[in-house]
Design an enzyme around this catalytic site. Structure first.
Site, PDB file in Angstrom:
ATOM      1  N   VAL A   6      15.601  -9.101  47.845  1.00 31.38           N
ATOM      2  CA  VAL A   6      14.936  -8.519  49.021  1.00 31.38           C
ATOM      3  C   VAL A   6      13.474  -8.967  49.100  1.00 31.38           C
ATOM      4  O   VAL A   6      12.976  -9.353  50.167  1.00 31.38           O
ATOM      5  CB  VAL A   6      15.042  -6.977  49.012  1.00 31.38           C
ATOM      6  CG1 VAL A   6      14.375  -6.394  50.258  1.00 31.38           C
ATOM      7  CG2 VAL A   6      16.501  -6.533  48.943  1.00 31.38           C
ATOM      8  N   VAL A  25       1.632  -6.851  65.976  1.00 31.20           N
ATOM      9  CA  VAL A  25       0.645  -6.064  65.230  1.00 31.20           C
ATOM     10  C   VAL A  25      -0.778  -6.289  65.748  1.00 31.20           C
ATOM     11  O   VAL A  25      -1.626  -5.401  65.646  1.00 31.20           O
ATOM     12  CB  VAL A  25       0.714  -6.435  63.725  1.00 31.20           C
ATOM     13  CG1 VAL A  25      -0.257  -5.624  62.894  1.00 31.20           C
ATOM     14  CG2 VAL A  25       2.116  -6.248  63.195  1.00 31.20           C
ATOM     15  N   LYS A  94      16.650   2.808  47.177  1.00 35.18           N
ATOM     16  CA  LYS A  94      17.345   4.087  47.460  1.00 35.18           C
ATOM     17  C   LYS A  94      17.417   4.986  46.241  1.00 35.18           C
ATOM     18  O   LYS A  94      17.428   6.212  46.360  1.00 35.18           O
ATOM     19  CB  LYS A  94      18.741   3.863  48.033  1.00 35.18           C
ATOM     20  CG  LYS A  94      19.619   2.895  47.254  1.00 35.18           C
ATOM     21  CD  LYS A  94      19.547   1.517  47.837  1.00 35.18           C
ATOM     22  CE  LYS A  94      19.921   0.511  46.786  1.00 35.18           C
ATOM     23  NZ  LYS A  94      20.494  -0.699  47.281  1.00 35.18           N
ATOM     24  N   GLU A 118      13.045   2.635  55.559  1.00 37.75           N
ATOM     25  CA  GLU A 118      14.164   2.307  56.464  1.00 37.75           C
ATOM     26  C   GLU A 118      15.240   1.483  55.756  1.00 37.75           C
ATOM     27  O   GLU A 118      16.441   1.684  55.966  1.00 37.75           O
ATOM     28  CB  GLU A 118      13.610   1.530  57.670  1.00 37.75           C
ATOM     29  CG  GLU A 118      14.631   1.129  58.702  1.00 37.75           C
ATOM     30  CD  GLU A 118      15.289   2.328  59.360  1.00 37.75           C
ATOM     31  OE1 GLU A 118      14.605   3.072  60.059  1.00 37.75           O
ATOM     32  OE2 GLU A 118      16.506   2.519  59.149  1.00 37.75           O
ATOM     33  N   ILE A 125      20.383  -2.121  59.204  1.00 37.85           N
ATOM     34  CA  ILE A 125      20.694  -1.210  60.325  1.00 37.85           C
ATOM     35  C   ILE A 125      19.569  -0.191  60.483  1.00 37.85           C
ATOM     36  O   ILE A 125      19.220   0.490  59.521  1.00 37.85           O
ATOM     37  CB  ILE A 125      21.987  -0.401  60.057  1.00 37.85           C
ATOM     38  CG1 ILE A 125      23.146  -1.317  59.681  1.00 37.85           C
ATOM     39  CG2 ILE A 125      22.342   0.464  61.250  1.00 37.85           C
ATOM     40  CD1 ILE A 125      24.383  -0.559  59.241  1.00 37.85           C
ATOM     41  N   GLU A 179      24.423  -4.400  43.342  1.00 36.65           N
ATOM     42  CA  GLU A 179      23.283  -3.922  42.552  1.00 36.65           C
ATOM     43  C   GLU A 179      23.198  -4.739  41.258  1.00 36.65           C
ATOM     44  O   GLU A 179      24.179  -5.350  40.832  1.00 36.65           O
ATOM     45  CB  GLU A 179      23.485  -2.448  42.192  1.00 36.65           C
ATOM     46  CG  GLU A 179      23.465  -1.521  43.383  1.00 36.65           C
ATOM     47  CD  GLU A 179      22.160  -1.574  44.134  1.00 36.65           C
ATOM     48  OE1 GLU A 179      21.122  -1.238  43.574  1.00 36.65           O
ATOM     49  OE2 GLU A 179      22.173  -1.995  45.304  1.00 36.65           O
ATOM     50  N   LYS A 194      22.526   7.120  49.144  1.00 35.28           N
ATOM     51  CA  LYS A 194      22.226   6.907  50.567  1.00 35.28           C
ATOM     52  C   LYS A 194      22.611   8.124  51.401  1.00 35.28           C
ATOM     53  O   LYS A 194      21.863   8.512  52.302  1.00 35.28           O
ATOM     54  CB  LYS A 194      22.928   5.641  51.053  1.00 35.28           C
ATOM     55  CG  LYS A 194      22.323   4.382  50.417  1.00 35.28           C
ATOM     56  CD  LYS A 194      23.200   3.170  50.641  1.00 35.28           C
ATOM     57  CE  LYS A 194      22.601   1.906  50.054  1.00 35.28           C
ATOM     58  NZ  LYS A 194      23.575   0.816  49.973  1.00 35.28           N
ATOM     59  N   GLY A 292      22.220  -7.545  51.588  1.00 31.13           N
ATOM     60  CA  GLY A 292      21.878  -8.964  51.721  1.00 31.13           C
ATOM     61  C   GLY A 292      20.396  -9.154  51.970  1.00 31.13           C
ATOM     62  O   GLY A 292      19.695  -8.242  52.407  1.00 31.13           O
TER      63      GLY A 292
HETATM   64  N1  HSE Z   1      24.418  -2.848  46.487  1.00 29.80           N
HETATM   65  C1  HSE Z   1      24.102  -2.360  47.792  1.00 29.80           C
HETATM   66  C2  HSE Z   1      25.321  -2.525  48.678  1.00 29.80           C
HETATM   67  C3  HSE Z   1      22.939  -3.126  48.346  1.00 29.80           C
HETATM   68  O1  HSE Z   1      26.251  -3.232  48.273  1.00 29.80           O
HETATM   69  O2  HSE Z   1      25.375  -1.945  49.747  1.00 29.80           O
HETATM   70  C4  HSE Z   1      22.360  -2.539  49.587  1.00 29.80           C
HETATM   71  O3  HSE Z   1      21.846  -1.266  49.361  1.00 29.80           O
END
Ligand code: HSE
Length: 403
Positions: A6, A25, A94, A118, A125, A179, A194, A292
């Site tokens: 990320v 901005v 998260k 977010e 999303i 993960e 989540k 992703g």
């Molecule tokens: N490991 C998580 C998933 C990554 O597969 O959704 C995104 O939070």
């Protein structure tokens, strides 16, 4: 902080979308420093890497810090120190928000800075901001979603291609969805975190993952997938929270049979889907890539833009701490159930215990599957124990989602 999947995506978007972001901005978003223990000599911003967090905290020019390291520690300590130093923080983590969201939101409130996340739910999303702002006029009574891309990818490959679990998991890892420790995906912990974040946001009190009954997908077999299809369902890992008429919260993360007609049934591969039931809007469904590099990074960058646009003004995103006393016991939650069994006269024994059931029996052997009407999970387990005691092997039990 963190130049993994990320983090490198965030740096990439900030470089490749520089003009577009400048237009939003009104000033350049400049990456001053990147914290990572590894070396990235080929990066276009290789000269800005540091291994020392103190270089960030003491730099007064840094006004927004992005935390995409993952894990709880040192992420929590670093984020707390940044907020206390008057810097806004954006995170995709998260695990951090589910464990310390109330604490960090309170810290941000005290310091009058922003703490935005977010990207922590649903990857690319938009869901936190829509729930917090666009749906604010609704009383939300239920949120249910496919919240983990890795497990949805695995289940889709099992359903559509008959792929084995391990092969599909390896592919998800290669594609960068999983993960660092994929147990968090396949055991349901990531989806649980989540739904806890969404539940905390929807109902205003922190719900901690350890208060939530959580099951993963490791026990789902191709046989279950095939029976489910014959009954008119598809198997998905669902995080679901409902507010009951008595004000209590019913929350669970578990595989569920989702009816073909449900909006969530056709969400496949690494895509996520989240259904929010509002009293004014009815069902609103959010769909997109839940994992992703660039999808998740785009949500992070949007939060960075929001922080910069509101440097002197805190965004109203807040929930109070909670002690779990508003959550019902898993045994009191009500579901219809799917059961797969093996044994002589298994169906007639199940009928005697559960009453009116739908069943499919495999000709020529003693294997069958049936679906029950709704009952509390506690009553269901009592009946299942009686069925086992009556020489019926219970091979699998899965909730049926009212979705
Ligand atoms: N490991 C998580 C998933 C990554 O597969 O959704 C995104 O939070």
């Amino acid at each position: 902080m963190g130049h993994g999947v990320v983090g490198s995506g965030v740096a990439e978007i900030l470089l490749t979308h520089k003009q577009k972001l400048f237009a939003s901005v009104g000033e350049e978003i400049y990456v001053k420093k990147v914290l990572d223990l590894r070396e990235f000599p080929d990066s276009p911003i290789a000269d800005r890497f540091t291994k020392n967090f103190e270089d960030i905290i003491h730099d007064l020019e840094i006004r927004v810090v992005v935390e995409v390291m993952g894990g709880l520690h040192p992420a929590y300590e670093f984020v707390s120190r940044c907020l206390k130093a008057g810097k806004s923080v954006v995170t995709s983590n998260k695990e951090l928000v589910a464990a310390y969201g109330a604490d960090l939101l309170e810290l941000a409130r005290q310091e009058n800075v922003n703490f935005l996340f977010e990207a922590s739910v649903g990857g690319g999303i938009p869901i936190i901001r829509p729930m917090n702002q666009c749906l604010v006029a609704n009383i939300v009574n239920e949120v249910a979603g496919i919240l983990n891309g890795t497990t949805n990818f695995i289940l889709t490959k099992m359903i559509e291609d008959g792929m084995q679990f391990e092969d599909a998991l390896r592919l998800a890892q290669d594609l960068g969805f999983a993960e660092r420790n994929p147990a968090a995906d396949i055991e349901g912990h990531d989806a649980c975190r989540k739904i806890c974040i969404l539940a905390s946001l929807a109902f205003g009190k922190h719900i901690y993952p350890q208060s939530v009954h959580t099951e993963g997908i490791t026990k789902i077999t191709l046989e279950d997938v095939k029976y489910a299809e014959k009954f008119g369902y598809v198997i998905k890992l669902i995080g679901r929270v409902k507010k009951l008429p008595n004000g209590k919260i019913d929350i669970v993360t578990a595989p569920m049979l989702v009816p073909f007609k449900s909006q969530l049934a056709n969400i496949d591969n690494e895509f996520n889907g989240i259904m929010v039931r509002g009293d004014c809007t009815g069902d609103v469904v959010f769909y997109g890539r839940g994992a992703g590099k660039l999808p998740t990074a785009s949500a992070v960058v949007a939060d960075v833009v929001d922080c910069i646009s509101h440097l002197k003004q805190r965004r109203f995103l807040y929930w109070a701490d909670g002690d779990g006393s508003n959550i019902i016991n898993v045994n009191d939650s009500v579901f219809a159930m799917y059961v797969r069994v093996k044994g002589k006269d298994a169906v007639s024994k199940a009928q005697a215990l559960f009453g009116d059931i739908q069943h499919i029996s495999m000709p020529g052997n003693s294997r069958a599957a049936f679906t029950t009407g709704e009952m509390t999970y506690g009553v269901f387990i009592e009946k299942i124990n009686k069925l086992s005691a009556d020489n019926v092997e219970v091979l699998s039990t899965i909730r049926i989602g009212d979705l």
